[in-house]
Each structure stands twice: as structure tokens, then as C-alpha cells.
Enzyme design. Sequence first.
Site, short mmCIF file in Angstrom:
data_model
loop_
_atom_site.label_atom_id
_atom_site.label_comp_id
_atom_site.label_asym_id
_atom_site.label_seq_id
_atom_site.Cartn_x
_atom_site.Cartn_y
_atom_site.Cartn_z
N GLN A 126 85.78 60.58 -0.88
CA GLN A 126 86.81 61.34 -1.62
C GLN A 126 88.07 60.50 -1.69
OE1 GLN A 126 87.89 65.10 0.12
NE2 GLN A 126 85.88 65.44 1.01
N SER A 129 93.91 61.61 -0.99
CA SER A 129 95.20 61.39 -0.32
C SER A 129 95.77 60.01 -0.62
CB SER A 129 95.03 61.51 1.20
OG SER A 129 94.40 62.71 1.53
N GLU A 246 83.76 73.81 0.64
CA GLU A 246 83.59 73.52 2.06
C GLU A 246 83.64 74.80 2.91
OE1 GLU A 246 86.24 70.48 3.36
OE2 GLU A 246 85.64 69.09 1.80
N SER A 373 96.15 71.29 6.74
CA SER A 373 96.68 71.27 8.11
C SER A 373 97.01 72.69 8.58
CB SER A 373 97.93 70.39 8.17
OG SER A 373 99.00 71.06 7.53
N GLU A 375 99.70 73.88 9.72
CA GLU A 375 100.99 74.36 9.20
C GLU A 375 100.83 74.87 7.77
OE1 GLU A 375 100.55 71.47 10.72
OE2 GLU A 375 101.69 71.71 12.56
C1 LIG Z 1 89.35 63.81 9.69
C2 LIG Z 1 90.05 63.56 8.40
C3 LIG Z 1 89.32 63.16 7.29
C4 LIG Z 1 89.98 62.92 6.08
N1 LIG Z 1 89.24 62.46 5.03
C5 LIG Z 1 89.86 62.23 3.86
C6 LIG Z 1 89.11 61.72 2.74
O1 LIG Z 1 87.91 61.45 2.83
N2 LIG Z 1 89.77 61.51 1.58
C7 LIG Z 1 91.09 61.79 1.43
O2 LIG Z 1 91.60 61.63 0.34
N3 LIG Z 1 91.85 62.24 2.48
C8 LIG Z 1 91.26 62.45 3.68
N4 LIG Z 1 91.99 62.88 4.76
C9 LIG Z 1 93.44 63.04 4.61
C10 LIG Z 1 93.89 64.49 4.61
O3 LIG Z 1 93.51 65.13 3.44
C11 LIG Z 1 95.42 64.48 4.82
O4 LIG Z 1 95.67 63.91 6.09
C12 LIG Z 1 95.98 65.88 4.77
O5 LIG Z 1 95.93 66.38 3.47
C13 LIG Z 1 97.45 65.88 5.26
O6 LIG Z 1 98.19 64.99 4.52
P1 LIG Z 1 99.10 63.86 5.22
O7 LIG Z 1 98.28 63.14 6.23
O8 LIG Z 1 99.74 63.08 4.14
O9 LIG Z 1 100.19 64.68 6.03
P2 LIG Z 1 101.48 65.36 5.43
O10 LIG Z 1 101.13 66.20 4.26
O11 LIG Z 1 102.53 64.32 5.25
O12 LIG Z 1 101.89 66.30 6.62
C14 LIG Z 1 102.48 65.79 7.82
C15 LIG Z 1 102.79 66.97 8.71
O13 LIG Z 1 103.74 67.83 8.06
C16 LIG Z 1 103.22 69.14 7.95
N5 LIG Z 1 103.64 69.71 6.67
C17 LIG Z 1 103.47 69.17 5.44
N6 LIG Z 1 103.96 69.99 4.49
C18 LIG Z 1 104.43 71.09 5.14
C19 LIG Z 1 105.03 72.31 4.73
N7 LIG Z 1 105.26 72.57 3.44
N8 LIG Z 1 105.36 73.22 5.67
C20 LIG Z 1 105.13 72.99 6.99
N9 LIG Z 1 104.56 71.83 7.45
C21 LIG Z 1 104.22 70.92 6.55
C22 LIG Z 1 101.71 69.00 8.01
O14 LIG Z 1 101.11 70.17 8.51
C23 LIG Z 1 101.56 67.84 8.99
O15 LIG Z 1 101.63 68.31 10.31
C24 LIG Z 1 91.38 63.11 5.98
C25 LIG Z 1 92.11 63.50 7.10
C26 LIG Z 1 91.47 63.71 8.30
C27 LIG Z 1 92.29 64.10 9.49
#
Ligand SMILES: Cc1cc2nc3c(=O)[nH]c(=O)nc-3n(C[C@H](O)[C@H](O)[C@H](O)COP(=O)(O)OP(=O)(O)OC[C@H]3O[C@@H](n4cnc5c(N)ncnc54)[C@H](O)[C@@H]3O)c2cc1C
Length: 392
Positions: A126, A129, A246, A373, A375
Site C-alpha cells: 500500500q 502514507s 479490514e 491511530s 487518538e
Molecule cells: C504497523 C504499521 C504498518 C503500516 N503500513 C503502512 C503501509 O503499508 N502503507 C502505508 O502507506 N502506510 C503504512 N503505515 C503508516 C500508517 O498509515 C501511519 O503511520 C498512520 O496513518 C499515522 O500517520 P503518521 O505516522 O504520519 O502519524 P501522524 O498522523 O503524524 O500522527 C502522529 C501522532 O499525532 C496524533 N494525531 C494526528 N492527528 C491528530 C488529531 N487530529 N488529533 C489528535 N491526535 C492526532 C496521532 O494519533 C499520532 O499519535 C503503517 C503503520 C504501521 C504502524
Amino acid sequence: MSATTVGVEYRDQVRAFIAANAPAGQWYDGVRVPRDTGTERAVRNWYASLFDAGYMGGSWPVEYGGSTDHRPEYDAVVMEEIVRARAPRPIDQVMLAAHLIVTFGTASQKRRHLPRIRSGQDIWCQLLSEPGVGSDLARLSTKAIRQEDGTFRVDGQKVWTTDGQWSQMGVLLARTDPQAAKPHAGLTMFVVDMSTPGIDVRPIREMMGSDEFCEVYFDGAVLPADSVLGEVNQGWSVANSGLASERAYVGANTVMLELLFDDLVELARCVELSDGPGIGDPVVRTELADFKARVTAVQHIAQDAVAKVSAGTDTPTDGMIAKLLYTELNVALCRYAMTLANAGRLTEAGHVVHRRWQQAFLWSRALTISGGSSEIVHNVLATQLLGLPRSW
Ligand SMILES: Cc1cc2nc3c(=O)[nH]c(=O)nc-3n(C[C@H](O)[C@H](O)[C@H](O)COP(=O)(O)OP(=O)(O)OC[C@H]3O[C@@H](n4cnc5c(N)ncnc54)[C@H](O)[C@@H]3O)c2cc1C
């Protein structure tokens, strides 16, 4: 009928099949990418055998191997039993890619891709991100600009791409209309051949010591016109449909809680506290009883969500509640296990169990992030379920 009430006979049959065919070795939390070519071949053959035996792909069109008497709860049982056996799961190609191709793909996309998923030839990833966007996916900036000849030129970067390093194919969400009035309105979903020139896949080394994720760079990669999945600029609804599919598997994830609970009891037997094994300590026993109650409650909630998905009566928040409870309880179990392990001296057998717990502990936070997540789930429950005003 829910996954729990599908005939015991079917479940036994699935268990026997897994015992006879799953690749040797245990796949612990967070280990998803095969470490060598022999293991990779075994995993691909394993996926193919699941399709051949009718345990995967039952919901697909009949001409691609689906079955007319398929029931969605069969899929849930198969996923549950794969998790119980700690065998590898074909996650992205079944839950996301195949679902999207079956739902949105053209006849030619189905012909091209579904047989190769069935045979284990194509692993999918996928590409959603990006370094700047995850939770707020609609604001992604990777561009796919249509050229005069109808092809799309892609530039940008994706990150956290699970399985990127051994995938032949990927589903990519990219911005095709930078001028669209709303961020999610100008996005398109594509199927991408990962060997396309201009695509660079770089594995990321994690704190667990393995490379489970990748960064994927697009530098002028040209995608054919027929790689659009669904309609141009309708990618947001395609992506949401994939992520929603999912939900049906949340029950399978809670099987992991059962395994963790068993490991917790095992750990309690292997920790020597000052007055004997942890399992005999009244405080430890109270914690174990409490965790057992919580695991059972979360499993019931998850099974209820899966039953509603099967019956088509679920609401978007059912799966989210189950996901939130399962992932947060997973973290709590892991934290307690680490505290218990450090409270005394481990027996020799205890070191093996402890290693499993270390792995599970390091991985547990990841589950509270992927697929929405905690949150974000709280935010959605507050606004959609409780009708509270948005706070962001
Ligand atoms: C095991 C795993 C597998 C994954 N596999 C894939 C994959 O195959 N392909 C892919 O594209 N992505 C993948 N991801 C990425 C995943 O989709 C992102 O990590 C997820 O969407 C969170 O985005 P971010 O890491 O940019 O965190 P952010 O969105 O930057 O968030 C950082 C922190 O801020 C909090 N936060 C953000 N917005 C808010 C809000 N509005 N209010 C309160 N809190 C908030 C979040 O909860 C988090 O704690 C994977 C992630 C994991 C952990």
C-alpha cells in the site's frame, strides 16, 4: 451467523490444513517480511495453497476462483486460525489490493492481477502514507500528472510501506488534480508495477532490528493510462473502501490477545519472585484474572463487530471500537509482562518466553498507529458516535 458460530467442523478443517501446509517456523509480532529466498518461496507457496484449497478468495467472482456458496464468516475463521497458528498472513493482497480490484477494477485489471495474486506470484503493498501525512491522508502531495498520451507521470515520496521490498505490485494514492476545491477531491488510486523505472524502494531499519517498512521514491515514474483503479479524482472513496474492508478481520487480531494471555501465564510460571514462582503470588494472580476478563470482553466485542460486518448491519464505528480496545489492551498486556519479568529472576525456560515478550512489547505501539491511530479513533468516536463538536 458469526465467525464464532460457523461450524466447528469447518474450523477443524482449516486448522488441519494450516498445520499441514503453513511454512515452518513461528512468525512473531512484527515479523512480516521473509528473511531469505527460501522462506520467501515457502511463503508464496503457502499463500497459493490457501487459494487452491478455497480458503482464500472465496468471495471473488467465480471466473477467478470464487465460490457461489461462499460466506464472509469463512474468511474470518481462516484469518483467526492463521493468527492462532502464528503463520504468515496475506494481508495487503487479500484485504486491500484484491478487494479493490474486485470492487473497482476493470475486466482487464481483474484478468491481469487476480490470477497472479492467487498463484502467489504477486505480493502487493500500500503506497498511501508520506513523510508529511499519515492520519491526515487527504493532504498527501505525491503528484500523478496526466501527460498528453494519457499516461501519468508520478513524483513524490511514500513511507511506512509494509512489504515494499518484496512486492511486485502496489496500490498508490496520488494527487491528480492539485487545483481541486477540497484536498480529497483531487486524488486517484493507481495499480503500480513496482519495477517501473523511476521507482526506488529503500527499506527502513527499525528498533526491532529488522526492515519491515520501506520508503518509496517516485522520480518521474510513468504509469500507463489503464493503471487507474476506479475513476480519476475518485481515489478517496476507493481508498476508504479498501481500509474499511479490514474491519472484517478485527476478530482475527483479537486471537493474538489469547496467545499473549497464554504467554503471560507462562511468564508468571517462569518468574521467581522472593517468595516463589510468580504464578503463586496473590497480586500476580489478581492481575492475571483481570487480564483474562478484559481479553474475553474485547473478544466478545470484536466478534460482535465481525458478526455485524458479515450480516451487513455494521456501522463504521463498530470495527473502530473493537480496534481501539484490542490494540490498547495489547499494549497493557505487554507493559505488564515487562514489569513482571523485571520483578524477579527468570528460569531458563523463562528467557525464551521473555524474548517473545520483548518482541511483542516493541511491536505493540505500532498497532495503536496503523489502520487509524488511537487518538484519531477517539476523535471519530467523539464526533460520529457521540455527535460532539470537532476539536481540531
Ligand atoms: C504497523 C504499521 C504498518 C503500516 N503500513 C503502512 C503501509 O503499508 N502503507 C502505508 O502507506 N502506510 C503504512 N503505515 C503508516 C500508517 O498509515 C501511519 O503511520 C498512520 O496513518 C499515522 O500517520 P503518521 O505516522 O504520519 O502519524 P501522524 O498522523 O503524524 O500522527 C502522529 C501522532 O499525532 C496524533 N494525531 C494526528 N492527528 C491528530 C488529531 N487530529 N488529533 C489528535 N491526535 C492526532 C496521532 O494519533 C499520532 O499519535 C503503517 C503503520 C504501521 C504502524
